[in-house]
Motif scaffolding. Structure first.
Motif, PDB file in Angstrom:
ATOM      1  N   ARG A  49       0.843  -1.189   0.000  1.00  0.00           N
ATOM      2  CA  ARG A  49       0.000   0.000   0.000  1.00  0.00           C
ATOM      3  C   ARG A  49       0.881   1.242   0.000  1.00  0.00           C
ATOM      4  NH1 ARG A  49      -5.204   0.968   2.163  1.00  0.00           N
ATOM      5  NH2 ARG A  49      -5.983   2.739   0.971  1.00  0.00           N
ATOM      6  N   VAL A  50       0.731   2.078  -1.034  1.00  0.00           N
ATOM      7  CA  VAL A  50       1.626   3.224  -1.193  1.00  0.00           C
ATOM      8  C   VAL A  50       0.838   4.533  -1.305  1.00  0.00           C
ATOM      9  CG1 VAL A  50       3.438   4.251  -2.619  1.00  0.00           C
ATOM     10  CG2 VAL A  50       3.284   1.770  -2.400  1.00  0.00           C
ATOM     11  N   LEU A  51       1.359   5.574  -0.655  1.00  0.00           N
ATOM     12  CA  LEU A  51       0.796   6.909  -0.823  1.00  0.00           C
ATOM     13  C   LEU A  51       1.823   7.797  -1.507  1.00  0.00           C
ATOM     14  CD1 LEU A  51      -1.449   9.030  -0.220  1.00  0.00           C
ATOM     15  CD2 LEU A  51      -0.188   9.569   1.883  1.00  0.00           C
ATOM     16  N   VAL A  52       1.400   8.433  -2.602  1.00  0.00           N
ATOM     17  CA  VAL A  52       2.292   9.346  -3.313  1.00  0.00           C
ATOM     18  C   VAL A  52       1.895  10.776  -2.986  1.00  0.00           C
ATOM     19  CG1 VAL A  52       3.061  10.149  -5.567  1.00  0.00           C
ATOM     20  CG2 VAL A  52       2.710   7.702  -5.173  1.00  0.00           C
ATOM     21  N   VAL A  53       2.833  11.540  -2.480  1.00  0.00           N
ATOM     22  CA  VAL A  53       2.569  12.940  -2.141  1.00  0.00           C
ATOM     23  C   VAL A  53       3.463  13.817  -2.998  1.00  0.00           C
ATOM     24  CG1 VAL A  53       2.380  14.605  -0.270  1.00  0.00           C
ATOM     25  CG2 VAL A  53       2.234  12.161   0.231  1.00  0.00           C
ATOM     26  N   GLU A  54       2.869  14.541  -3.932  1.00  0.00           N
ATOM     27  CA  GLU A  54       3.656  15.301  -4.915  1.00  0.00           C
ATOM     28  C   GLU A  54       2.756  16.387  -5.497  1.00  0.00           C
ATOM     29  OE1 GLU A  54       6.911  15.186  -6.647  1.00  0.00           O
ATOM     30  OE2 GLU A  54       5.869  17.019  -7.307  1.00  0.00           O
ATOM     31  N   ASP A  55       3.213  17.653  -5.414  1.00  0.00           N
ATOM     32  CA  ASP A  55       2.330  18.744  -5.833  1.00  0.00           C
ATOM     33  C   ASP A  55       2.269  18.915  -7.344  1.00  0.00           C
ATOM     34  OD1 ASP A  55       5.020  19.559  -5.631  1.00  0.00           O
ATOM     35  OD2 ASP A  55       4.389  21.649  -5.816  1.00  0.00           O
ATOM     36  N   GLU A  56       3.275  18.417  -8.046  1.00  0.00           N
ATOM     37  CA  GLU A  56       3.223  18.462  -9.513  1.00  0.00           C
ATOM     38  C   GLU A  56       2.318  17.347  -9.991  1.00  0.00           C
ATOM     39  OE1 GLU A  56       6.656  18.586 -12.491  1.00  0.00           O
ATOM     40  OE2 GLU A  56       7.553  19.295 -10.625  1.00  0.00           O
ATOM     41  N   GLN A  57       1.099  17.696 -10.362  1.00  0.00           N
ATOM     42  CA  GLN A  57       0.094  16.668 -10.605  1.00  0.00           C
ATOM     43  C   GLN A  57       0.477  15.701 -11.715  1.00  0.00           C
ATOM     44  OE1 GLN A  57      -3.962  17.757 -10.606  1.00  0.00           O
ATOM     45  NE2 GLN A  57      -3.747  19.217  -8.906  1.00  0.00           N
ATOM     46  N   VAL A  58       1.092  16.232 -12.749  1.00  0.00           N
ATOM     47  CA  VAL A  58       1.444  15.364 -13.880  1.00  0.00           C
ATOM     48  C   VAL A  58       2.407  14.269 -13.418  1.00  0.00           C
ATOM     49  CG1 VAL A  58       2.317  15.299 -16.229  1.00  0.00           C
ATOM     50  CG2 VAL A  58       1.251  17.386 -15.366  1.00  0.00           C
ATOM     51  N   LEU A  59       3.438  14.705 -12.696  1.00  0.00           N
ATOM     52  CA  LEU A  59       4.415  13.741 -12.201  1.00  0.00           C
ATOM     53  C   LEU A  59       3.766  12.760 -11.230  1.00  0.00           C
ATOM     54  CD1 LEU A  59       7.261  12.675 -11.871  1.00  0.00           C
ATOM     55  CD2 LEU A  59       7.690  14.433 -10.145  1.00  0.00           C
ATOM     56  N   ALA A  60       2.959  13.293 -10.330  1.00  0.00           N
ATOM     57  CA  ALA A  60       2.300  12.450  -9.331  1.00  0.00           C
ATOM     58  C   ALA A  60       1.485  11.339  -9.998  1.00  0.00           C
ATOM     59  CB  ALA A  60       1.387  13.302  -8.448  1.00  0.00           C
ATOM     60  N   ASP A  61       0.688  11.725 -10.969  1.00  0.00           N
ATOM     61  CA  ASP A  61      -0.163  10.730 -11.622  1.00  0.00           C
ATOM     62  C   ASP A  61       0.668   9.726 -12.414  1.00  0.00           C
ATOM     63  OD1 ASP A  61      -2.300  11.967 -10.529  1.00  0.00           O
ATOM     64  OD2 ASP A  61      -2.737  13.208 -12.286  1.00  0.00           O
ATOM     65  N   ALA A  62       1.722  10.229 -13.038  1.00  0.00           N
ATOM     66  CA  ALA A  62       2.591   9.324 -13.800  1.00  0.00           C
ATOM     67  C   ALA A  62       3.207   8.280 -12.868  1.00  0.00           C
ATOM     68  CB  ALA A  62       3.694  10.118 -14.498  1.00  0.00           C
ATOM     69  N   VAL A  63       3.709   8.748 -11.725  1.00  0.00           N
ATOM     70  CA  VAL A  63       4.293   7.828 -10.749  1.00  0.00           C
ATOM     71  C   VAL A  63       3.250   6.812 -10.300  1.00  0.00           C
ATOM     72  CG1 VAL A  63       5.153   7.646  -8.389  1.00  0.00           C
ATOM     73  CG2 VAL A  63       6.084   9.390  -9.918  1.00  0.00           C
ATOM     74  N   ALA A  64       2.047   7.322 -10.009  1.00  0.00           N
ATOM     75  CA  ALA A  64       0.993   6.441  -9.518  1.00  0.00           C
ATOM     76  C   ALA A  64       0.675   5.342 -10.524  1.00  0.00           C
ATOM     77  CB  ALA A  64      -0.264   7.255  -9.205  1.00  0.00           C
ATOM     78  N   THR A  65       0.472   5.710 -11.759  1.00  0.00           N
ATOM     79  CA  THR A  65       0.131   4.684 -12.749  1.00  0.00           C
ATOM     80  C   THR A  65       1.279   3.707 -12.921  1.00  0.00           C
ATOM     81  OG1 THR A  65       0.798   6.249 -14.462  1.00  0.00           O
ATOM     82  CG2 THR A  65      -1.567   6.005 -14.059  1.00  0.00           C
ATOM     83  N   GLY A  66       2.493   4.219 -12.868  1.00  0.00           N
ATOM     84  CA  GLY A  66       3.655   3.338 -12.976  1.00  0.00           C
ATOM     85  C   GLY A  66       3.682   2.318 -11.855  1.00  0.00           C
ATOM     86  N   LEU A  67       3.433   2.775 -10.652  1.00  0.00           N
ATOM     87  CA  LEU A  67       3.450   1.871  -9.499  1.00  0.00           C
ATOM     88  C   LEU A  67       2.305   0.879  -9.580  1.00  0.00           C
ATOM     89  CD1 LEU A  67       4.365   4.297  -6.571  1.00  0.00           C
ATOM     90  CD2 LEU A  67       5.869   2.848  -7.926  1.00  0.00           C
ATOM     91  N   ARG A  68       1.164   1.363 -10.050  1.00  0.00           N
ATOM     92  CA  ARG A  68       0.009   0.455 -10.165  1.00  0.00           C
ATOM     93  C   ARG A  68       0.292  -0.650 -11.159  1.00  0.00           C
ATOM     94  NH1 ARG A  68      -3.377   5.350 -10.258  1.00  0.00           N
ATOM     95  NH2 ARG A  68      -4.006   5.730  -8.091  1.00  0.00           N
ATOM     96  N   ARG A  69       1.012  -0.285 -12.220  1.00  0.00           N
ATOM     97  CA  ARG A  69       1.376  -1.288 -13.204  1.00  0.00           C
ATOM     98  C   ARG A  69       2.265  -2.356 -12.546  1.00  0.00           C
ATOM     99  NH1 ARG A  69       0.976   1.055 -18.278  1.00  0.00           N
ATOM    100  NH2 ARG A  69       2.133   2.876 -17.605  1.00  0.00           N
ATOM    101  N   ASP A  70       2.889  -1.957 -11.456  1.00  0.00           N
ATOM    102  CA  ASP A  70       3.760  -2.881 -10.746  1.00  0.00           C
ATOM    103  C   ASP A  70       3.017  -3.533  -9.572  1.00  0.00           C
ATOM    104  OD1 ASP A  70       6.728  -3.176 -11.503  1.00  0.00           O
ATOM    105  OD2 ASP A  70       6.746  -3.482  -9.337  1.00  0.00           O
ATOM    106  N   SER A  71       1.711  -3.541  -9.692  1.00  0.00           N
ATOM    107  CA  SER A  71       0.864  -4.247  -8.709  1.00  0.00           C
ATOM    108  C   SER A  71       0.877  -3.645  -7.312  1.00  0.00           C
ATOM    109  CB  SER A  71       1.260  -5.724  -8.597  1.00  0.00           C
ATOM    110  OG  SER A  71       1.112  -6.354  -9.836  1.00  0.00           O
TER     111      SER A  71
END
Lengths: 218, 218
Positions: free
Chosen positions: A2-24
């Motif tokens: 279970r991971v929480l991403v905290v990042e004010d740059e929304q584009v980067l934040a969402d990119a990181v999130a989808t990347g991590l989700r792809r990694d289950s």
DNA sequence: CCTCAACGACCAGCACCCGCACAGTGCGTT
DNA sequence: AACGCACTGTGCGGGTGCTGGTCGTTGAGG
């Protein structure tokens, strides 16, 4: 995981999130420190990926809060400033790991996974107990606010006793934890060091002896 | 903090060791993987600073061994090759952190400290029974909330009786569990110790006599 | 060359351990 | 009921192991 991403740059934040989700991984995303604190209070994350430069509540404060609250959550600090001093400071505050932007995505994943493997979270970087404050990163000891100069061995012994969290620590254990393997098993350095430590720490006594069992800090 | 430095470049290894010692860590140094495995088997390190490119036994193998053996020891990988693929692989193998050479010394220290900050694994169980609370790690006994000072032997006997979970324990068994092997089998120390223990624990009686069988705590 | 941490050697005091002696208690036998 | 035996409780005193504390030496680092 279970991971929480905290990042004010929304584009980067969402990119990181989808990347991590792809990694289950199960990922939540927030864009500022306030929201982060909210989520942390509600959910039980394994790892928080925390940008240091956040609006409103600074990343350092979020980190301090997590560490101080004794949660099992581990913190991976993320920052634009990549110089050594920053990294050291981030770790000193209590983060478990530190990664400088720009980073390679596979490395982020690998570091998150490494943190997830750790059974227990980091303790607060500053040890506090019985009127004694020990800051290992600064190698600094304060007794009731007044600084106490200690030799390396004295410091090592004190640190072991502080980390023992009130438990008694035998001379043998102290020798094991604060000295290297060349130590003479029949030495009495530990006793001598404990004595000088006591003298420097002053009254009232901080280090108690537990007859037959060793020393402890209540 | 107990640290093992594994690095085949002796000059670097020694430099790192002295630097860490200045920071109050107890440091052992070895120059190849074989020696590292030996030391790890004998000593209980908090952190192993492990060069990846070692002669004879590769750093990866040492790391795998540590991770696989289930020790609480943390691994900080160190390497000359600094590209992302290497770092990811190092972490994937099971290292807890990864640092590329050349590194800044303060960062190495900060990362080692971050790894060493793990909490003590298991909180030692507190024995509770018949109004008596025994905390073996603190060597502390409370009777109805009031602390009772006990001598080492008294404490040992009480602990054995508490762990017996209500069952009767014979004098012979107590002698075996609370005394070392060269105790005189025909002694009456047990009886004497049980007596002083009873006196210190006060009324109502905690330790009962089971005629012909020994003592027990209901 | 100087300073100081590290450490071994040594001493003193004291609580603790434990052997010894004796008293008390319960049970079986006569 | 009386006695003896086995088991248990308790006071006493001595030896000693543990701990606190001091001092002098050594050796590394500045």
């Amino acid at each position: 995981m279970r991971v929480l991403v905290v990042e004010d740059e929304q584009v980067l934040a969402d990119a990181v999130a989808t990347g991590l989700r792809r990694d289950s991984m199960a990922v939540d995303v927030v864009y500022d420190g306030d929201a982060a604190l909210e989520r942390i209070a509600v959910n039980d994350y394994d790892v928080v990926v925390l940008d240091r430069d956040l609006p409103l509540v600074h990343g350092d404060d979020v980190c301090r809060h997590i560490v101080h609250s004794g949660l099992a959550t581990r913190v991976l600090m993320l920052t634009a400033a990549g110089d050594v001093a920053d990294r050291v400071e981030g770790l000193t505050i209590g983060a478990d790991d530190y990664l400088a932007k720009p980073f390679a995505f596979p490395e982020l994943i690998a570091r998150i996974r490494a943190l997830g493997r750790r059974a227990v979270p980091a303790l607060p970087p500053v040890l506090e107990r019985a009127g004694i404050r020990v800051d290992p990163s600064r190698r600094e000891v304060l007794r009731d606010g007044r600084q106490v100069p200690l030799s390396p061995k004295e410091f090592a012994v004190l640190e072991v006793l502080m980390r023992a969290d009130g438990a008694a620590v035998s001379s043998e254990q102290l020798l094991e934890k604060a000295w290297d393997e060349n130590a003479d098993p029949f030495t009495n350095v530990v006793r001598v060091t404990v004595m000088t430590l006591r003298r420097k720490l002053g009254e009232p006594p901080v280090v108690l002896t537990v007859p037959g069992a060793g020393y402890r800090i209540p």
